[in-house]
Write a protein that holds these residues in place. Structure first.
Motif, PDB file in Angstrom:
ATOM      1  N   GLU A   1       0.840  -1.201   0.000  1.00  0.00           N
ATOM      2  CA  GLU A   1       0.000   0.000   0.000  1.00  0.00           C
ATOM      3  C   GLU A   1       0.871   1.245   0.000  1.00  0.00           C
ATOM      4  OE1 GLU A   1      -2.306  -2.794   2.998  1.00  0.00           O
ATOM      5  OE2 GLU A   1      -0.231  -2.166   2.704  1.00  0.00           O
TER       6      GLU A   1
ATOM      7  N   CYS B   1      -2.668   0.270  -3.913  1.00  0.00           N
ATOM      8  CA  CYS B   1      -2.172  -1.027  -3.457  1.00  0.00           C
ATOM      9  C   CYS B   1      -1.820  -1.857  -4.684  1.00  0.00           C
ATOM     10  CB  CYS B   1      -3.213  -1.734  -2.607  1.00  0.00           C
ATOM     11  SG  CYS B   1      -2.759  -3.417  -2.152  1.00  0.00           S
TER      12      CYS B   1
ATOM     13  N   TRP C   1     -10.433  -2.791   0.443  1.00  0.00           N
ATOM     14  CA  TRP C   1      -9.770  -1.985   1.461  1.00  0.00           C
ATOM     15  C   TRP C   1     -10.487  -2.175   2.787  1.00  0.00           C
ATOM     16  CZ3 TRP C   1      -5.255   0.539   0.866  1.00  0.00           C
ATOM     17  CH2 TRP C   1      -4.825   0.787  -0.436  1.00  0.00           C
TER      18      TRP C   1
ATOM     19  N   CYS D   1      -5.107  -3.210   2.367  1.00  0.00           N
ATOM     20  CA  CYS D   1      -5.750  -3.763   1.186  1.00  0.00           C
ATOM     21  C   CYS D   1      -5.662  -5.276   1.241  1.00  0.00           C
ATOM     22  CB  CYS D   1      -5.134  -3.225  -0.106  1.00  0.00           C
ATOM     23  SG  CYS D   1      -3.531  -3.888  -0.523  1.00  0.00           S
TER      24      CYS D   1
END
Length: 120
Positions: A6, A22, A36, A95
């Motif tokens: 990320e 990400c 997310w 993520c």
């Protein structure tokens, strides 16, 4: 192995905007859903937004009108644009991705997290 990295977190003033990215790398055959999550101190990790490979998105009610999730399948990357940020958006954002590797069924992978702090 698959890695998710990320970027884009930081300190932002209330009402400001931020775009998180990400990128997935490694031995990837296909990436299905990506998403997310966030975790604030003392709270459980919660879903912020998710997106299917075809681009169908879903959002938590708390961010729905202020956020946009998107992805670039060619780059194995998912993004989260957040606007009108509030102090309660402060959290570590993670993520995740449902990734199929060559010769294996899909598994969920997580990034290391990026801190988002909303404060004046």
């Amino acid at each position: 192995q698959v890695q998710l990295v990320e970027s884009g977190g930081g300190l932002v003033q209330p009402g400001g905007s931020l775009k998180l990215s990400c990128a997935a790398s490694g031995s990837i055959f296909n990436i299905n859903a990506m998403g997310w999550y966030r975790q604030a101190p003392g709270k459980e990790r919660e879903l912020v937004a998710g997106i299917t490979r075809r681009g169908i998105a879903n959002y938590a009610t708390s961010v729905k009108d202020r956020s946009t999730i998107s992805r670039d399948n060619a780059k194995n990357t998912v993004y989260l644009q957040m606007n009108s940020l509030k102090p309660e958006d402060t959290a570590v954002y993670y993520c995740n991705a449902d990734v199929a590797t060559p010769g294996s069924s899909a598994s969920v992978y997580w990034g290391q997290g990026t801190q988002v702090t909303v404060s004046s």
